[in-house]
Design an enzyme around this catalytic site. Structure first.
Site, PDB file in Angstrom:
ATOM      1  NE  ARG A   1      -4.338  -1.830   1.454  1.00 58.87           N
ATOM      2  CZ  ARG A   1      -4.537  -3.020   2.166  1.00 58.87           C
ATOM      3  NH1 ARG A   1      -3.650  -3.173   3.420  1.00 58.87           N
ATOM      4  NH2 ARG A   1      -5.449  -3.774   1.760  1.00 58.87           N
TER       5      ARG A   1
ATOM      6  CG  ASP B   1     -12.319  -6.474   0.270  1.00 62.00           C
ATOM      7  OD1 ASP B   1     -12.149  -7.475   1.340  1.00 62.00           O
ATOM      8  OD2 ASP B   1     -11.607  -5.338   0.389  1.00 62.00           O
TER       9      ASP B   1
ATOM     10  CG  ASP C   1     -14.204  -3.812  -2.605  1.00 59.75           C
ATOM     11  OD1 ASP C   1     -13.716  -4.500  -3.780  1.00 59.75           O
ATOM     12  OD2 ASP C   1     -13.633  -3.211  -1.727  1.00 59.75           O
TER      13      ASP C   1
HETATM   14  P1  ADP Z   1      -7.347  -2.073  -2.882  1.00 61.14           P
HETATM   15  O1  ADP Z   1      -6.501  -1.810  -4.271  1.00 61.14           O
HETATM   16  O2  ADP Z   1      -7.056  -3.490  -2.498  1.00 61.14           O
HETATM   17  O3  ADP Z   1      -8.455  -1.536  -2.629  1.00 61.14           O
HETATM   18  P2  ADP Z   1      -5.943   0.078  -1.469  1.00 61.14           P
HETATM   19  O4  ADP Z   1      -7.182   0.974  -1.332  1.00 61.14           O
HETATM   20  O5  ADP Z   1      -5.231   0.204  -0.334  1.00 61.14           O
HETATM   21  O6  ADP Z   1      -6.233  -1.477  -1.905  1.00 61.14           O
HETATM   22  O7  ADP Z   1      -5.163   0.735  -2.582  1.00 61.14           O
HETATM   23  C1  ADP Z   1      -4.004   0.218  -2.945  1.00 61.14           C
HETATM   24  C2  ADP Z   1      -2.905   1.178  -3.447  1.00 61.14           C
HETATM   25  O8  ADP Z   1      -3.509   1.942  -4.656  1.00 61.14           O
HETATM   26  C3  ADP Z   1      -2.795   2.445  -2.364  1.00 61.14           C
HETATM   27  O9  ADP Z   1      -1.621   2.023  -1.270  1.00 61.14           O
HETATM   28  C4  ADP Z   1      -2.181   3.465  -3.352  1.00 61.14           C
HETATM   29  O10 ADP Z   1      -0.877   3.258  -3.852  1.00 61.14           O
HETATM   30  C5  ADP Z   1      -3.088   3.114  -4.624  1.00 61.14           C
HETATM   31  N1  ADP Z   1      -4.358   4.057  -4.406  1.00 61.14           N
HETATM   32  C6  ADP Z   1      -5.211   4.232  -3.771  1.00 61.14           C
HETATM   33  N2  ADP Z   1      -6.176   5.249  -3.663  1.00 61.14           N
HETATM   34  C7  ADP Z   1      -5.421   6.074  -4.697  1.00 61.14           C
HETATM   35  C8  ADP Z   1      -5.857   7.169  -5.317  1.00 61.14           C
HETATM   36  N3  ADP Z   1      -6.947   8.028  -4.794  1.00 61.14           N
HETATM   37  N4  ADP Z   1      -5.048   7.918  -6.106  1.00 61.14           N
HETATM   38  C9  ADP Z   1      -3.813   7.362  -6.359  1.00 61.14           C
HETATM   39  N5  ADP Z   1      -3.397   6.088  -5.787  1.00 61.14           N
HETATM   40  C10 ADP Z   1      -4.156   5.259  -4.880  1.00 61.14           C
HETATM   41  O1  F6P Z   2      -9.052  -5.416   0.940  1.00 55.82           O
HETATM   42  C1  F6P Z   2      -8.551  -6.667   1.454  1.00 55.82           C
HETATM   43  C2  F6P Z   2      -8.756  -6.464   3.041  1.00 55.82           C
HETATM   44  O2  F6P Z   2      -8.346  -7.957   3.522  1.00 55.82           O
HETATM   45  C3  F6P Z   2      -9.953  -6.134   3.605  1.00 55.82           C
HETATM   46  O3  F6P Z   2     -11.046  -7.216   3.615  1.00 55.82           O
HETATM   47  C4  F6P Z   2      -9.444  -5.823   4.939  1.00 55.82           C
HETATM   48  O4  F6P Z   2     -10.434  -4.766   5.495  1.00 55.82           O
HETATM   49  C5  F6P Z   2      -8.259  -5.183   4.719  1.00 55.82           C
HETATM   50  O5  F6P Z   2      -7.651  -5.552   3.507  1.00 55.82           O
HETATM   51  C6  F6P Z   2      -6.972  -5.641   5.720  1.00 55.82           C
HETATM   52  O6  F6P Z   2      -5.922  -4.731   5.577  1.00 55.82           O
HETATM   53  P1  F6P Z   2      -4.551  -5.329   6.170  1.00 55.82           P
HETATM   54  O7  F6P Z   2      -3.968  -6.279   5.304  1.00 55.82           O
HETATM   55  O8  F6P Z   2      -3.823  -4.104   5.870  1.00 55.82           O
HETATM   56  O9  F6P Z   2      -4.752  -5.492   7.437  1.00 55.82           O
END
Ligand code: ADP
Ligand code: F6P
Length: 319
Positions: free
Chosen positions: A72, A127, A129
Site C-alpha cells: 500500500r 472483498d 467490492d
Molecule cells: P485495494 O487496491 O485492494 O483497494 P488500497 O485501497 O489499499 O487497496 O489501494 C492500493 C494502493 O492503490 C494504495 O496503497 C495506493 O498506492 C493506490 N491508491 C489508492 N487510492 C489512490 C488514489 N486515490 N490515488 C492514487 N493512488 C491510489
Molecule cells: O482489501 C482486502 C482486505 O483484506 C480487507 O478485507 C481488509 O479490510 C483489509 O484488506 C485488511 O488490510 P490489512 O492487510 O492492511 O490489514
C-alpha cells in the site's frame, strides 16, 4: 505494443498468481516482452522492475499470495509521484501497465492513465467490492475459507448450545458475510449495506432457542464490526452464552479455488487481448459468465452493488 509491465497492489488475494501467469504467458504468446514490477506502486516508483519469461511464472497457478509482492503506497496519491512513475515506465520502454488489485489500485491506474500511461485493471481482492463485475479474483477462495472456519465453529457452538458471532473481512462490502451466511445456514447475517438492530438480533436468537435451535450462528461483516462488544450485549440480553471469533487474515491466504484459477486465467488473457486491440484505461470483469472490458472511469463511478435477493433468501431460509 512491444512491452508491457505488470504489478499487484493493495491487499493480496488468492488467484493473483494465476492472473500474473495468464498475463505473462498470453503476452509472450503474442510476441510481447513482459516486465514485472515488485511491491505494487511502491516498487514502481523505486524502479523495482525485472524482465519476466515463461519460467518466471512456472509453478505458481496453485499458490496463494502474489509472487510480485504487494504494497500500500500512500505517496502514489500525489500527482508528482505518479508523474515520476510514468517517466520511469517510458524510460524502460514500457508501453502499457497491467494492475491487479482492488478499487484503490484501480484509482491509481486511472490517474496514471490520465498521464498518458496505457493501463488495464484486473480485479484482485477478496472483498468483491467492485460493482462493475459479478466476481473479483480471490473472493471465491476467501469465501470457501470462511465456510470451512464457520463449519468448525458450528460444531463447538452446537455442543455448547452457544451463540457464535463470526466477523469476516470485506471492508465496506458485505458480500463475504452474505454469501458465507447463506452457505453456512447462519441464523443472522449483518452487512454494512443493510445495517441491523441489536435488539432485533437478540429477539431472533431467543426465538431460535424457543423453536429448538441448538446453535445460533451470526455472520458479521467487518464493515460494521465490533464482534466482541456485540457478543457481550447478546449474552447479557438473551442469557445465552455467546462467543465472538474474528477470522482475520486467514481469509486472505491459501491455494486459490478452481473458480478463482479459471477466472484469473480468463481475465489475464483478456487483459492482453484488450491491449493488443489498442484499447487503454479499461478494467476486466465477468457478468453472466462472460469476460468483458469496460472503461475504468465508468466502472469506478458505479454505485455500490448489493444482492438484495440473496439477502432476502438468507433471511427466509434461516428461520
Ligand atoms: P485495494 O487496491 O485492494 O483497494 P488500497 O485501497 O489499499 O487497496 O489501494 C492500493 C494502493 O492503490 C494504495 O496503497 C495506493 O498506492 C493506490 N491508491 C489508492 N487510492 C489512490 C488514489 N486515490 N490515488 C492514487 N493512488 C491510489
Ligand atoms: O482489501 C482486502 C482486505 O483484506 C480487507 O478485507 C481488509 O479490510 C483489509 O484488506 C485488511 O488490510 P490489512 O492487510 O492492511 O490489514
Amino acid at each position: 505494443m512491444k512491452k508491457i509491465a505488470i504489478l499487484t497492489s493493495g491487499g493480496d488475494a488468492p488467484g493473483m498468481n494465476a492472473a500474473i501467469r495468464a498475463v505473462v504467458r498470453t503476452a509472450l504468446h503474442h510476441g510481447l516482452e513482459v516486465v514485472g514490477v515488485q511491491r505494487g506502486y511502491a516498487g514502481l516508483i523505486n524502479g523495482e522492475l525485472f524482465e519476466m519469461d515463461r519460467s518466471s511464472v512456472s509453478d505458481i497457478i496453485h499458490r496463494g499470495g502474489t509472487i510480485l509482492r504487494t504494497a500500500r503506497c500512500l505517496e502514489f496519491k500525489q500527482e508528482e509521484v505518479r508523474k515520476e512513475a510514468a517517466e520511469l515506465l517510458a524510460q524502460n520502454g514500457v508501453d502499457a501497465l497491467v494492475v491487479i488489485g482492488g478499487d484503490g489500485s484501480f484509482m491509481g491506474a486511472k490517474l496514471l492513465s490520465k498521464l498518458g500511461v496505457k493501463t488495464i485493471g484486473l480485479p484482485g481482492t477478496i472483498d468483491n467490492d467492485l460493482s462493475y463485475t459479478d466476481y473479483t479474483i480471490g473472493f471465491d477462495t476467501a469465501l470457501n475459507t470462511v465456510i470451512e472456519g464457520v463449519d468448525k465453529i458450528r460444531d463447538t457452538s452446537s455442543s455448547h448450545e452457544r451463540v457464535s458471532i463470526v466477523e469476516v473481512m470485506g471492508r465496506n462490502c458485505g458480500d463475504l458475510a452474505l454469501y458465507a451466511g447463506v452457505a453456512c445456514g447462519a441464523e443472522y447475517t449483518i452487512t454494512p449495506e443493510k445495517g441491523f438492530d441489536k435488539d432485533e438480533l437478540c429477539e431472533v436468537i431467543k426465538e431460535g432457542k424457543e423453536v429448538g435451535k441448538i446453535h445460533n450462528l451470526v455472520l458479521l461483516a467487518e464493515g460494521i464490526g465490533g464482534a466482541y462488544d456485540l457478543a457481550k450485549y447478546v449474552e447479557a440480553q438473551t442469557g445465552i452464552e455467546t462467543r465472538a471469533t474474528i477470522l482475520g487474515h486467514i481469509q486472505r491466504g491459501g491455494s486459490p479455488s478452481a473458480f478463482d484459477r479459471v477466472l484469473a486465467s480468463r481475465m489475464g488473457s483478456k487483459a492482453v487481448e484488450v491491449l493488443l486491440e489498442g484499447k487503454t484505461s479499461r478494467v476486466i470483469g465477468i457478468k453472466e459468465n462472460q469476460i468483458f472490458d469496460q472503461d475504468i472511469d465508468e466502472a469506478l463511478a458505479l454505485g455500490r452493488k448489493f444482492d438484495e435477493k440473496l439477502f432476502s433468501i438468507s433471511e427466509e431460509i434461516s428461520k
